[in-house]
Motif scaffolding. Sequence first.
Motif, short mmCIF file in Angstrom:
data_model
loop_
_atom_site.label_atom_id
_atom_site.label_comp_id
_atom_site.label_asym_id
_atom_site.label_seq_id
_atom_site.Cartn_x
_atom_site.Cartn_y
_atom_site.Cartn_z
N LYS A 711 0.83 -1.20 0.00
CA LYS A 711 0.00 0.00 0.00
C LYS A 711 0.87 1.25 0.00
O LYS A 711 1.94 1.29 0.59
N GLU A 712 0.35 2.26 -0.65
CA GLU A 712 1.05 3.54 -0.72
C GLU A 712 0.87 4.31 0.58
O GLU A 712 -0.23 4.43 1.11
N ALA A 713 1.97 4.85 1.09
CA ALA A 713 1.94 5.61 2.33
C ALA A 713 1.88 7.10 2.03
O ALA A 713 2.27 7.55 0.95
N SER A 714 1.39 7.84 3.00
CA SER A 714 1.36 9.29 2.88
C SER A 714 2.30 9.88 3.92
O SER A 714 2.19 9.59 5.11
N VAL A 715 3.22 10.67 3.49
CA VAL A 715 4.19 11.36 4.33
C VAL A 715 5.14 10.35 4.97
O VAL A 715 6.30 10.27 4.63
N THR A 716 4.66 9.58 5.92
CA THR A 716 5.50 8.59 6.58
C THR A 716 4.61 7.57 7.28
O THR A 716 3.44 7.85 7.55
N GLY A 717 5.16 6.43 7.56
CA GLY A 717 4.38 5.42 8.24
C GLY A 717 4.19 5.70 9.71
O GLY A 717 3.40 5.06 10.38
N VAL A 718 4.93 6.66 10.25
CA VAL A 718 4.81 6.99 11.66
C VAL A 718 4.57 8.48 11.76
O VAL A 718 5.47 9.26 12.02
#
Length: 970
Positions: A711-718
């Motif tokens: 899946k594509e992440a937005s900004v960062t995973g955390v």
Amino acid sequence: MKEKMPTKLFIIPFLLSSAMIGVAVTLLLPVIAQQPQTYADIVIGWVSTQDLNRSGELRLLYCLLAASSAIVIIWHVIISKKKISCREKNYTRKDAIVFLVLIPCLTHFLYFSAVDAYLLLAAAFAATLAAFGLLTYRNILLLFVLYFSCLAVIAITIKPANITPASRTEVRLLCLTAFAFFVIMLTERTVCKKAGWVAIVLLQNIIPFLLLYFLKNTYTVKGEFQTILFDAGYRYSVWFALVAVMIYSLLCTYSILKKKPLGKASFGELILPTTILSIFVFNNVNGPLPIMRDWHHAAETFVPFHQVIDFGKTLFGDYISASGCFPMVYGFVQRFLLNNTVSSYYQAETLLGILSCSVSGILLAHAFGKKCALFIAVTIILPLGYTRILFLLPFLLILLVPGIISNRHLWLQIYVLCSMLLGMFYPLYGGAYLLGASPFALVQIWKLITAKQKVGKKLIICGWAATVAVVFLCSPLLLRLARHVFTMASQVTLAEGICLFDHEAPQNFLSWTNKPTINRILYFCTVYGLHILYVILPLSLCVSYIIHYKKEDKYQGVHFFAFVLCFIMIPAIYSYSLVRMDYGSFLFRSGAPLAAISAVMLGALWRYGGTFLSRKTILVCFSFLLTTHYLFVAMPRPHADKLSIPPALDASWQLAPKELQARFPRLGAVFLRESDIKHMNATQAKLEKIKNISAPILDIPGQLSYFLFNKEASVTGVHIIFRSTKAQQAAINIMKRDPPVCFSINSVYNYVTYRWMLDAGYAFSGGIAVPQKYAEQYPAGASPDYSAIGGYFDLGNMPNSMGKSISTLLPHFDEQRVESLTRMERKDKTYTLAVEFERDVYGKEVDFILFDFSVDNRPVHLTVKSFFSMDQRKKLYSNHNSQKQPAPLNVRVSWTSGDGNFDSKNSMLMSLGNGKLLVPLGANPWWLNGYARKLKVEIFGNLEDEESISLNSIKMLQFKATALSTRIEK
């Protein structure tokens, strides 16, 4: 050159510094740590929830560091002006036993009331050899060779037959080593003196078979053996490394045997480079252990590569990883050399560790000589589990190779490239590296200028052209990375890690004292002292060298460079690693880079210390480095157990079933827990709900899910790493271009981002927040579900921490004073305050509310600032939900729209603290998306009869328009 300084004079500034640190930490740390932390922004993290002063703790450390450095410099200057004579007793090999073996062993016993078997056995061997007059370089080398040859034989026999020897293999191994040693010694003395020398050389050709350890793929689960088939790329890589090392070993052996009679060969000439390489790799690199660690830390090491390659993200552009580009290296190996599964990541870790340690072993031999390199390979252990230090030691060593130093153009080119590459790999180490080597770089540049060398040589021009080209090509990424680092820099001290004063001494630390308070004081003194002594040791060596070494070219020597490099790098590394303090560790995250820097200091002392230091002084420095290394950084690993006993996993682990591997192709053959399977199924169910939505996703719980489900992440995973207003606005600017689906966000920690999402018209349902443009596909319904961001709000001591800094926080807000108040009423041990607004107050008009209470006649014992008040402080700020010890004074703020019913979801809970509370009402979505007519404040808990509470003022605060921007770009 002046007379060498006696050891007793050399260690006096260390003793003075230690005494000063002990007094200062005991008297000042409790006061400083519990002073109000100053906040200039709403940055919520460990510091605010603990109500401690992280900035004060760090200032104390750097002040003590500066004072200790001044003591060292002043002392050396005073001593240099006096005529001194080195009247020390002659150095003996018994001194080496005391300082290098017995002191680490005894110190370990003193600190932890336990005797480490490996240090004890080393002491026994050394004492036995000394007693029989056999403690020579040659015999020590023979012992090393025999010991690691026996280990290699175990590795050879285990792998093909898949045998698991008995658990007491270590005893048998040591007995075999001792027997072989005395047989060879007897042969040399009675039959043929050449036999012992030949045995030393030939046996070293067995040692490379230690690399077979990395093909060990048997694990113990619930008392049963389970075998995992490693990826073909991993197996071929290990076999290729083994064959290459073996060929090189045989060539070196042939060269030694052919060159001259072995009896006339020096100690260093008998050591094969492959012996150093093999031992260093075996000691420092663990075999792949494919267990599903926490869903964050392992995944952050390869998920960014997945996002960049699979989804075309721009690193630190429209995708921001936690720190640095090191995940790209691990992801590259995992993707293109292995089969790109979760299980292959651990194999990638091992392969990169083998590469790094192999290069380090070769560079150690070139920089400090093979004798010193072998000593470092046997003694120093790098905590490579902390992935950021992977290439730190090779980059340090390459600048210390004499052949490279003498070629100034080449050295400067390597310095520029290594600083840039290490900075991209992990910015903290790159910056420290750049600063640490800069004094010597200036020396190299000055010598180039004054030497008036011609620069028209084609090779020099090509070298500089290539260097400039590489820097130019990497400059866009460097600029993006630098912008990210400086954006985050303002928040790390207040949001990352945990405060030192919240630590408790480990249970086994000085347990013989049986005095918890004394243990805690000594624990803090030890932590502060270790960090400071690691800095003033290279400073003392550098100052001693500069003062006592009178040659004109002293600043060109490796002596000067090595110690200045260490002295500058360590405080620079502290600037962040000390912030990331972890429970249960003395040196925290600074211990990993200190291990690499310790190897450099040991090598420099071994090779160059004798020119300005006495042998006993060098031994004292060695003893400090080895003692602290074994105590607080890494202990020697049980070698035979490492080879023979399969890693044992507790009963909660299980190998991923074939059916599960088929459902999740990116999982691979990995051990996981039942909770991991449940998490994967729950995440898959959530993803099914948005399968028709093409938006990126913000914060799937556990970064690993992005890779596992592709899946594509937005900004960062955390997303929780963004705390300050500036940092969150940078993230929002990225999310505006492609609004993400949000799986989870902490509305207290990330208030600005959360506020943007609600103002942007996100639809909330089923624990997922969906952008406005997808609302028709995923309607929120009549009653929105805020479970992705809402819940029970227990704010702990955060409102009080922020309230103490209200004078510096007010510029972020527009103020609205509350006029309509009723008097506070007390009933038993509860105060109640009712506020009725003159009109309906809509949530988006008020982000925070400021209460200013006065608490009179409060018991003194709750505010004493000393180590002895730790229990009282913990009671004061303990968990509100704890049944064992409730907090003395809690505050519950509730509101209603006017019907008189105060719903539990419309409330927030916190500690009263000193009475000044900045409460983030807007963090509760039921406040921000609704309105209120009445407000109720209840103060309850362990309220003493003589205590009285009064309200001074209430202010409603709204973020200024410049702080929030909610427009979504089309």
